[in-house]
Design a protein around this motif. Structure first.
Motif, short mmCIF file in Angstrom:
data_model
loop_
_atom_site.label_atom_id
_atom_site.label_comp_id
_atom_site.label_asym_id
_atom_site.label_seq_id
_atom_site.Cartn_x
_atom_site.Cartn_y
_atom_site.Cartn_z
N LEU A 1 34.97 33.74 43.72
CA LEU A 1 34.75 33.52 42.29
C LEU A 1 35.96 33.98 41.47
N LYS A 2 36.55 35.07 41.88
CA LYS A 2 37.75 35.56 41.18
C LYS A 2 38.85 34.51 41.25
N ILE A 3 39.04 33.93 42.40
CA ILE A 3 40.07 32.90 42.56
C ILE A 3 39.76 31.71 41.66
N ILE A 4 38.51 31.29 41.65
CA ILE A 4 38.12 30.14 40.82
C ILE A 4 38.23 30.47 39.34
N ILE B 1 28.57 44.95 40.56
CA ILE B 1 28.18 43.62 41.08
C ILE B 1 27.32 42.91 40.05
N ILE B 2 26.34 43.59 39.51
CA ILE B 2 25.43 42.98 38.53
C ILE B 2 26.19 42.61 37.26
N PHE B 3 27.08 43.49 36.79
CA PHE B 3 27.86 43.20 35.58
C PHE B 3 28.76 41.99 35.79
N PHE C 1 36.58 42.27 37.49
CA PHE C 1 37.10 41.98 38.82
C PHE C 1 38.11 43.03 39.25
N GLU C 2 38.96 43.46 38.34
CA GLU C 2 39.95 44.48 38.66
C GLU C 2 39.27 45.81 39.02
N THR C 3 38.25 46.17 38.26
CA THR C 3 37.50 47.40 38.56
C THR C 3 36.81 47.28 39.90
N PHE C 4 36.26 46.11 40.18
CA PHE C 4 35.52 45.89 41.42
C PHE C 4 36.39 46.12 42.65
N THR C 5 37.66 45.72 42.56
CA THR C 5 38.53 45.85 43.73
C THR C 5 38.83 47.32 44.04
#
Length: 182
Positions: A48-51, A100-102, A175-179
């Motif tokens: 999803l990040k890529i898309i 994940i939920i956010f 996405f940045e936080t998730f990584t």
């Protein structure tokens, strides 16, 4: 009688041990299943990040001009998430679970913003079809065209500056936080 008591105690000990082992194995299986779900969700989020960031972002974050690109949104981009919602609550890492939920909630809102922009683009196309008898370069001088297209262009501008761009930026930050979360 003594052998009956010993037999009874043996049965109880066996039942307790069997129950304990069963509970432990269920717990281990659930733990493995949760870890597998996390891996699958991470893979889906990476896709999803890529898309979203690479594909949509390149067109959305370039400038503040309206987005004159219509995205087809017929696909369910959240297959793994939708298939595992009951398992997400079992993720022990609060930060990971919340992130994940956010991300998914923000991504869904982002798609809603794109759908809104797509609908406004349809209005824009209808106006241009209505005035198709006037050459494109001459339309800007036609008062009817200008009156019809001006509010639609304003809505397209707001769609980008008030919805798409801020939501894209928020999604990118998530996405940045998730990584960084293990």
């Amino acid at each position: 009688m003594e052998s009956t008591i010993i037999g009874f105690v043996g049965v109880i000990i066996g039942a307790v041990l069997t129950g304990g082992v069963s509970i432990y194995l269920d717990y281990r299986n659930e733990e493995r299943e949760t870890k597998a779900t996390i891996k699958a969700l991470k893979s889906e989020l990476q896709a999803l990040k890529i898309i979203f960031i690479n594909e949509f972002g390149s067109k959305i974050s370039q400038d503040e001009k309206p987005l004159f690109y219509s995205y087809p949104l017929e696909t369910d981009y959240f297959i793994i998430y939708h298939s595992n919602t009951s398992k997400i609550g079992k993720i022990n890492n609060d930060t990971l679970r919340e992130n994940i939920i956010f991300i998914y909630s923000t991504a869904k809102f982002f798609l809603d913003c794109i759908r809104t922009n797509n609908a406004i683009l349809e209005d824009y196309k209808k106006i241009n079809e209505k005035y198709s008898y006037i050459p494109i370069k001459s339309r800007e001088y036609d008062s009817g065209y200008k009156n019809d297209v001006k509010p639609v262009l304003y809505r397209l501008e707001l769609s980008k500056t008030e919805n798409l761009l801020p939501t894209y930026n928020k999604l990118n930050a998530l996405f940045e936080t998730f990584t960084t979360i293990d």
